[in-house]
Write an enzyme that holds these catalytic residues in place. Structure first.
Site, PDB file in Angstrom:
ATOM      1  N   GLU A  47       0.856  -1.201   0.000  1.00  0.00           N
ATOM      2  CA  GLU A  47       0.000   0.000   0.000  1.00  0.00           C
ATOM      3  C   GLU A  47       0.882   1.236   0.000  1.00  0.00           C
ATOM      4  O   GLU A  47       1.640   1.473   0.946  1.00  0.00           O
ATOM      5  CB  GLU A  47      -0.897   0.004   1.248  1.00  0.00           C
ATOM      6  CG  GLU A  47      -1.746   1.267   1.366  1.00  0.00           C
ATOM      7  CD  GLU A  47      -2.478   1.359   2.705  1.00  0.00           C
ATOM      8  OE1 GLU A  47      -2.719   0.318   3.337  1.00  0.00           O
ATOM      9  OE2 GLU A  47      -2.809   2.492   3.116  1.00  0.00           O
ATOM     10  N   ARG A  51       0.337  10.313   0.189  1.00  0.00           N
ATOM     11  CA  ARG A  51       0.657  11.453   1.056  1.00  0.00           C
ATOM     12  C   ARG A  51       1.887  12.201   0.583  1.00  0.00           C
ATOM     13  O   ARG A  51       2.247  13.212   1.168  1.00  0.00           O
ATOM     14  CB  ARG A  51       0.933  10.956   2.474  1.00  0.00           C
ATOM     15  CG  ARG A  51      -0.274  10.447   3.177  1.00  0.00           C
ATOM     16  CD  ARG A  51       0.035  10.309   4.645  1.00  0.00           C
ATOM     17  NE  ARG A  51      -0.378   9.020   5.144  1.00  0.00           N
ATOM     18  CZ  ARG A  51       0.068   8.492   6.270  1.00  0.00           C
ATOM     19  NH1 ARG A  51       0.964   9.126   6.989  1.00  0.00           N
ATOM     20  NH2 ARG A  51      -0.369   7.324   6.665  1.00  0.00           N
ATOM     21  N   LYS A 134     -10.972  -1.653   6.837  1.00  0.00           N
ATOM     22  CA  LYS A 134      -9.769  -1.327   7.580  1.00  0.00           C
ATOM     23  C   LYS A 134     -10.226  -0.828   8.958  1.00  0.00           C
ATOM     24  O   LYS A 134     -11.135  -0.001   9.037  1.00  0.00           O
ATOM     25  CB  LYS A 134      -9.030  -0.229   6.809  1.00  0.00           C
ATOM     26  CG  LYS A 134      -7.981   0.541   7.571  1.00  0.00           C
ATOM     27  CD  LYS A 134      -7.172   1.366   6.590  1.00  0.00           C
ATOM     28  CE  LYS A 134      -6.614   2.622   7.253  1.00  0.00           C
ATOM     29  NZ  LYS A 134      -5.500   3.190   6.483  1.00  0.00           N
TER      30      LYS A 134
HETATM   31  O1  LIG Z   1      -3.191   7.335   5.350  1.00  0.00           O
HETATM   32  C1  LIG Z   1      -3.886   6.324   5.366  1.00  0.00           C
HETATM   33  O2  LIG Z   1      -4.926   6.167   4.758  1.00  0.00           O
HETATM   34  C2  LIG Z   1      -3.407   5.242   6.089  1.00  0.00           C
HETATM   35  O3  LIG Z   1      -3.332   4.193   5.505  1.00  0.00           O
HETATM   36  C3  LIG Z   1      -2.993   5.420   7.469  1.00  0.00           C
HETATM   37  C4  LIG Z   1      -1.953   4.392   7.744  1.00  0.00           C
HETATM   38  O4  LIG Z   1      -2.509   3.143   7.601  1.00  0.00           O
HETATM   39  C5  LIG Z   1      -1.412   4.534   9.083  1.00  0.00           C
HETATM   40  O5  LIG Z   1      -1.008   5.839   9.294  1.00  0.00           O
HETATM   41  C6  LIG Z   1      -0.240   3.607   9.274  1.00  0.00           C
HETATM   42  O6  LIG Z   1      -0.006   3.626  10.622  1.00  0.00           O
HETATM   43  P1  LIG Z   1       1.370   3.250  11.276  1.00  0.00           P
HETATM   44  O7  LIG Z   1       1.703   1.847  10.873  1.00  0.00           O
HETATM   45  O8  LIG Z   1       1.103   3.400  12.729  1.00  0.00           O
HETATM   46  O9  LIG Z   1       2.373   4.236  10.749  1.00  0.00           O
END
Ligand SMILES: O=C(O)C(=O)C[C@H](O)[C@H](O)COP(=O)(O)O
Length: 213
Positions: A47, A51, A134
């Site tokens: 994925e 961003r 999710k």
């Molecule tokens: O921006 C999105 O739509 C996302 O997918 C958010 C991410 O899944 C999380 O920010 C990952 O979280 P961490 O593994 O804690 O860094």
């Protein structure tokens, strides 16, 4: 592509590996070696979050890597969905769910993994046709104990918890009956990508690929 058929495809994708690396990529030149090392480590589903300015180019490059199933994360708007599809994304991940996004993903035949953090959000997603969600943000929303509590009243829904998931707590999520896989950024740390430490990332992927309880 109806939401129901999107969710069916998402379930197949989520069954491919216990962990989906969530990738925040700064340089599209990293995409190919990164995807190769993750796939070689046993994690074919990737994925790439929308961003960073490099994300769409990175998706296009990763989509060429043999064995990789590349999706776009942080898909919020209609434009995000269409751009991701055009770049070669085979699925989309969103932190939430809106009617606009449902329409966009139907329109461009992009299987969507929508986010939900509460019973009501999950029920609304089911009403819209999605049964594979999710769970976001997994840690702050309540972690494995919270998700386990949702399995009783909502037995048909399957989740991919993301947000605060790590190699340490991933097994607690993966042990739940309503979890298909988890997502996390710990497999592709920014400092290792900047250093071009693809062997190190492959080792992290291998460890994550072995996390099935
Ligand atoms: O921006 C999105 O739509 C996302 O997918 C958010 C991410 O899944 C999380 O920010 C990952 O979280 P961490 O593994 O804690 O860094």
């Amino acid at each position: 592509m109806t939401p129901e058929s999107q969710s069916a495809r998402i379930r197949e994708i989520c069954a491919m590996a216990p962990v989906i690396p969530v990738i925040v990529i700064e340089d599209a030149a990293w995409a190919e070696p990164l995807a190769r090392s993750l796939v070689a480590g046993g994690l074919p589903v990737l994925e790439v979050t929308l961003r960073t300015p490099a994300a769409l180019e990175a998706i296009a490059a990763m989509a060429q890597v043999e064995g990789a199933v590349v999706g776009a994360g942080t898909v919020i708007t209609t434009q995000d969905a269409h751009r991701a599809r055009t770049a070669g994304a085979r699925f989309a991940v969103s932190p939430g769910l809106t009617d606009t996004l449902v329409g966009a993903c139907e329109e461009c035949a992009l299987p969507l993994l929508p986010g939900a953090a509460t019973a009501s959000e999950a029920m609304q997603a089911v009403e819209a046709g999605f049964d594979t969600l999710k769970f976001f943000p997994a840690g702050p929303a309540g972690g494995p104990a919270y998700l386990k509590a949702l399995a009783g009243p909502l037995p048909g829904i399957r989740f991919c918890p993301t947000g605060g998931v790590s190699a340490t707590n991933a097994p607690d999520y993966l042990a739940l009956s309503n979890v298909l896989c988890v997502g996390g950024s710990w497999i592709s740390p920014a400092d290792m990508m900047r250093a071009g430490d693809w062997a190190g990332i492959q080792a992290l992927a291998r460890q994550a690929a072995g996390l099935r309880p």
